[in-house]
Design a protein around this motif. Structure first.
Motif, PDB file in Angstrom:
ATOM      1  N   PHE A  65       0.696  -1.242   0.010  1.00 33.81           N
ATOM      2  CA  PHE A  65       0.086   0.110  -0.026  1.00 33.81           C
ATOM      3  C   PHE A  65       1.065   1.342   0.036  1.00 33.81           C
ATOM      4  O   PHE A  65       0.450   2.336   0.645  1.00 33.81           O
ATOM      5  N   LYS A  66       1.956   1.218  -0.667  1.00 33.78           N
ATOM      6  CA  LYS A  66       2.802   2.362  -0.771  1.00 33.78           C
ATOM      7  C   LYS A  66       2.398   3.201  -2.008  1.00 33.78           C
ATOM      8  O   LYS A  66       2.623   4.358  -2.027  1.00 33.78           O
ATOM      9  N   ASP A  67       1.689   2.784  -2.932  1.00 32.62           N
ATOM     10  CA  ASP A  67       0.992   3.420  -4.126  1.00 32.62           C
ATOM     11  C   ASP A  67      -0.232   4.305  -3.406  1.00 32.62           C
ATOM     12  O   ASP A  67      -1.403   3.807  -2.943  1.00 32.62           O
ATOM     13  N   ALA A  68      -0.170   5.681  -3.781  1.00 20.43           N
ATOM     14  CA  ALA A  68      -1.322   6.450  -3.229  1.00 20.43           C
ATOM     15  C   ALA A  68      -2.605   5.935  -3.943  1.00 20.43           C
ATOM     16  O   ALA A  68      -3.632   6.083  -3.328  1.00 20.43           O
ATOM     17  N   ALA A  69      -2.335   5.561  -5.186  1.00 22.58           N
ATOM     18  CA  ALA A  69      -3.686   5.181  -5.884  1.00 22.58           C
ATOM     19  C   ALA A  69      -4.397   3.790  -5.286  1.00 22.58           C
ATOM     20  O   ALA A  69      -5.502   3.684  -4.980  1.00 22.58           O
ATOM     21  N   ASP A  70      -3.517   2.957  -4.778  1.00 25.04           N
ATOM     22  CA  ASP A  70      -3.945   1.803  -3.894  1.00 25.04           C
ATOM     23  C   ASP A  70      -4.762   2.113  -2.636  1.00 25.04           C
ATOM     24  O   ASP A  70      -5.741   1.845  -2.273  1.00 25.04           O
ATOM     25  N   VAL A  71      -3.967   2.903  -2.001  1.00 22.64           N
ATOM     26  CA  VAL A  71      -4.573   3.604  -0.721  1.00 22.64           C
ATOM     27  C   VAL A  71      -6.221   4.468  -0.978  1.00 22.64           C
ATOM     28  O   VAL A  71      -7.022   4.107  -0.359  1.00 22.64           O
ATOM     29  N   ALA A  72      -6.148   5.165  -2.028  1.00 23.72           N
ATOM     30  CA  ALA A  72      -7.306   5.773  -2.282  1.00 23.72           C
ATOM     31  C   ALA A  72      -8.363   4.766  -2.782  1.00 23.72           C
ATOM     32  O   ALA A  72      -9.617   4.964  -2.388  1.00 23.72           O
ATOM     33  N   ALA A  73      -7.866   3.979  -3.478  1.00 22.70           N
ATOM     34  CA  ALA A  73      -9.009   2.888  -4.133  1.00 22.70           C
ATOM     35  C   ALA A  73      -9.727   2.301  -2.648  1.00 22.70           C
ATOM     36  O   ALA A  73     -10.988   1.943  -2.563  1.00 22.70           O
ATOM     37  N   PHE A  74      -8.957   1.876  -1.715  1.00 22.68           N
ATOM     38  CA  PHE A  74      -9.358   1.213  -0.472  1.00 22.68           C
ATOM     39  C   PHE A  74     -10.143   2.086   0.382  1.00 22.68           C
ATOM     40  O   PHE A  74     -11.224   1.745   0.658  1.00 22.68           O
ATOM     41  N   GLN A  75      -9.811   3.331   0.535  1.00 24.89           N
ATOM     42  CA  GLN A  75     -10.659   4.384   1.003  1.00 24.89           C
ATOM     43  C   GLN A  75     -11.840   4.595   0.467  1.00 24.89           C
ATOM     44  O   GLN A  75     -13.080   4.751   1.123  1.00 24.89           O
ATOM     45  N   ILE A  94      -2.712   4.062   7.591  1.00 27.51           N
ATOM     46  CA  ILE A  94      -3.786   5.005   6.853  1.00 27.51           C
ATOM     47  C   ILE A  94      -4.867   3.702   6.485  1.00 27.51           C
ATOM     48  O   ILE A  94      -5.876   4.146   6.415  1.00 27.51           O
ATOM     49  N   ILE A  95      -4.265   2.692   6.222  1.00 26.83           N
ATOM     50  CA  ILE A  95      -5.350   1.587   5.929  1.00 26.83           C
ATOM     51  C   ILE A  95      -6.026   1.305   6.950  1.00 26.83           C
ATOM     52  O   ILE A  95      -7.235   1.049   6.889  1.00 26.83           O
ATOM     53  N   LEU A  96      -5.470   1.007   8.362  1.00 26.37           N
ATOM     54  CA  LEU A  96      -6.225   0.689   9.295  1.00 26.37           C
ATOM     55  C   LEU A  96      -7.257   1.663   9.774  1.00 26.37           C
ATOM     56  O   LEU A  96      -8.132   1.169  10.581  1.00 26.37           O
ATOM     57  N   ASP A  97      -6.969   2.987   9.482  1.00 28.97           N
ATOM     58  CA  ASP A  97      -7.714   3.819   9.894  1.00 28.97           C
ATOM     59  C   ASP A  97      -9.045   3.935   8.962  1.00 28.97           C
ATOM     60  O   ASP A  97     -10.098   4.967   8.996  1.00 28.97           O
ATOM     61  N   ALA A  98      -8.718   3.513   7.613  1.00 28.91           N
ATOM     62  CA  ALA A  98      -9.983   3.950   6.558  1.00 28.91           C
ATOM     63  C   ALA A  98     -11.255   3.457   6.969  1.00 28.91           C
ATOM     64  O   ALA A  98     -12.201   4.032   6.662  1.00 28.91           O
ATOM     65  N   PRO A  99     -11.605   2.123   7.277  1.00 32.64           N
ATOM     66  CA  PRO A  99     -12.832   1.860   7.489  1.00 32.64           C
ATOM     67  C   PRO A  99     -13.355   2.291   8.543  1.00 32.64           C
ATOM     68  O   PRO A  99     -12.616   2.728   9.695  1.00 32.64           O
ATOM     69  N   ILE A 135     -10.000 -12.516  18.190  1.00 28.67           N
ATOM     70  CA  ILE A 135     -10.538 -11.507  17.125  1.00 28.67           C
ATOM     71  C   ILE A 135     -10.080 -10.259  18.028  1.00 28.67           C
ATOM     72  O   ILE A 135     -10.314 -10.136  19.218  1.00 28.67           O
ATOM     73  N   MET A 136      -9.176  -9.505  16.985  1.00 35.59           N
ATOM     74  CA  MET A 136      -8.308  -8.445  17.721  1.00 35.59           C
ATOM     75  C   MET A 136      -8.524  -7.098  16.848  1.00 35.59           C
ATOM     76  O   MET A 136      -8.546  -7.501  15.558  1.00 35.59           O
ATOM     77  N   GLN A 137      -8.804  -6.035  17.669  1.00 37.89           N
ATOM     78  CA  GLN A 137      -8.806  -4.942  17.138  1.00 37.89           C
ATOM     79  C   GLN A 137      -7.319  -4.200  16.525  1.00 37.89           C
ATOM     80  O   GLN A 137      -6.557  -4.397  17.330  1.00 37.89           O
ATOM     81  N   MET A 138      -6.990  -4.234  15.403  1.00 38.24           N
ATOM     82  CA  MET A 138      -5.785  -4.145  14.733  1.00 38.24           C
ATOM     83  C   MET A 138      -5.305  -2.699  14.930  1.00 38.24           C
ATOM     84  O   MET A 138      -5.914  -1.671  14.997  1.00 38.24           O
ATOM     85  N   GLU A 139      -3.742  -2.728  15.303  1.00 38.26           N
ATOM     86  CA  GLU A 139      -3.063  -1.447  15.546  1.00 38.26           C
ATOM     87  C   GLU A 139      -1.981  -1.838  14.550  1.00 38.26           C
ATOM     88  O   GLU A 139      -1.600  -2.675  14.191  1.00 38.26           O
ATOM     89  N   ALA A 140      -0.942  -0.629  14.689  1.00 39.67           N
ATOM     90  CA  ALA A 140       0.400  -0.677  13.910  1.00 39.67           C
ATOM     91  C   ALA A 140       1.364  -1.707  14.339  1.00 39.67           C
ATOM     92  O   ALA A 140       1.869  -2.267  13.457  1.00 39.67           O
ATOM     93  N   GLY A 141       1.365  -2.088  15.659  1.00 34.55           N
ATOM     94  CA  GLY A 141       2.219  -3.208  16.118  1.00 34.55           C
ATOM     95  C   GLY A 141       1.840  -4.443  15.510  1.00 34.55           C
ATOM     96  O   GLY A 141       0.779  -4.798  15.211  1.00 34.55           O
ATOM     97  N   LEU A 142       2.847  -5.454  15.572  1.00 30.19           N
ATOM     98  CA  LEU A 142       2.611  -7.051  15.161  1.00 30.19           C
ATOM     99  C   LEU A 142       1.835  -7.721  16.239  1.00 30.19           C
ATOM    100  O   LEU A 142       2.396  -8.037  17.380  1.00 30.19           O
ATOM    101  N   ASP A 143       0.433  -7.766  16.059  1.00 29.55           N
ATOM    102  CA  ASP A 143      -0.575  -8.366  16.835  1.00 29.55           C
ATOM    103  C   ASP A 143      -0.663  -8.034  18.192  1.00 29.55           C
ATOM    104  O   ASP A 143      -0.577  -8.869  19.126  1.00 29.55           O
TER     105      ASP A 143
END
Length: 301
Positions: A65-75, A94-99, A135-143
């Motif tokens: 998700f380094k391409d801005a277009a992929d991020v925008a498409a997800f958002q 930025i992806i974790l925060d989109a939904p 079932i875990m609420q995701m954040e930036a850290g690994l699990d």
């Protein structure tokens, strides 16, 4: 609920099916790109992509998700929530925060034990009595995110990674449907600092058996690495893989065949129940012994 689903391997497929069966709207399915596989090395889609296409769902597989277009498409999907299970990429913030309600991850261990890549293998290899799904609420850290819901299951002496994989996959599908139905009532539970372990990726170098080790450790090695990469040893120049075993009270020199397909270890012995010769499929030892000369006193290296 409008959901983005993110997963790639077989483990993730029952979860996708469960979400569809529960009536959720799958806005899009994200998975790893097709990669060369098989003898012809032709690009093969992931199991999730294949299932999503069968269901008529849109599929995307950005490399990252380094391409801005992929991020925008997800958002632009405007999803209420994302469900992530064995996707294969670390998601940026930025992806974790989109939904609207963030991203939920289905993790195949009882967090904080066995964060990381190979929690099912490691739980068997280390002799854990139980495991489960979180079932875990995701954040930036690994699990590292807070846990919303967990389900436990016993690890038995008959469990292999393959059997436990399938059981936990079905448990994850059940748990996520419960979590989504009761999301407003669930209370996030922060993971404690005590008890954190990391399930590092399985290295093929871990697969060769050292017969001087105790039988219970070798038994766990065999079951924990079944079916892949498969614990192995050499017999008269041929590599034999072992897929199922049990511990017995027999004794002998480490690596010595003491009875049928029972092999002595550093203490006691393991009885091999399922094995695989080079170029052959895995099969019960009764079938293998029809074509394999294995007299008592033979030695595995």
């Amino acid at each position: 609920m409008k959901i983005v689903f993110m997963g790639s391997p077989d483990f993730s497929v029952p979860v996708l099916d469960a979400l569809v069966e529960a009536g959720h709207e799958i806005a899009c399915v994200y998975c790893q790109p097709p990669r060369p596989a098989g003898r012809g090395k032709k690009d093969r889609p992931t199991p999730v992509q294949a299932r999503a296409e069968e269901l008529g769902l849109p599929v995307r597989h950005p490399v990252n998700f380094k391409d801005a277009a992929d991020v925008a498409a997800f958002q632009d999907l405007n999803a209420e929530i994302a469900v992530v299970v064995a996707y294969g990429l670390l998601l940026p913030q930025i992806i974790l925060d989109a939904p609207k309600r963030g991203c939920l991850n289905i993790h195949a261990s009882l967090l904080p034990r066995w964060r990381g890549a190979a929690p099912i293998h490691r739980a068997i290899l280390e002799g854990d009595d139980e495991t489960g799904v979180c079932i875990m609420q995701m954040e930036a850290g690994l699990d590292t995110g807070p846990v919303l819901l967990r389900q436990e299951t016993e690890i038995t002496a008959e469990d292999t990674t393959a059997l436990l994989h399938d059981r936990l996959s079905e448990m994850g599908a059940d748990a996520i449907t419960i979590a989504l139905d009761t999301l407003d009532q669930l209370v996030p539970e922060s993971q404690p600092e005590d008890g954190v372990t990391y399930a590092r990726k399985i290295d093929k170098a871990e697969a060769r058996i050292d017969w001087t080790r105790p039988a219970h450790e070798i038994d766990r090695q065999i079951r924990g690495l079944s079916p892949f990469p498969g614990a192995w040893a050499m017999l008269n120049g041929e590599r034999i893989k072992f897929h199922m075993s049990c511990v017995t009270g027999a004794t002998g020199a480490p690596g010595e065949v003491v009875d049928d397909f029972t092999i002595a270890c550093g203490d006691r012995a393991v009885e091999i129940l399922t094995a695989q010769r080079e170029g052959k499929r895995a099969m019960p030892v009764a079938e293998i012994l029809k074509g394999l000369d294995l007299p008592k006193g033979s030695r595995f290296d």
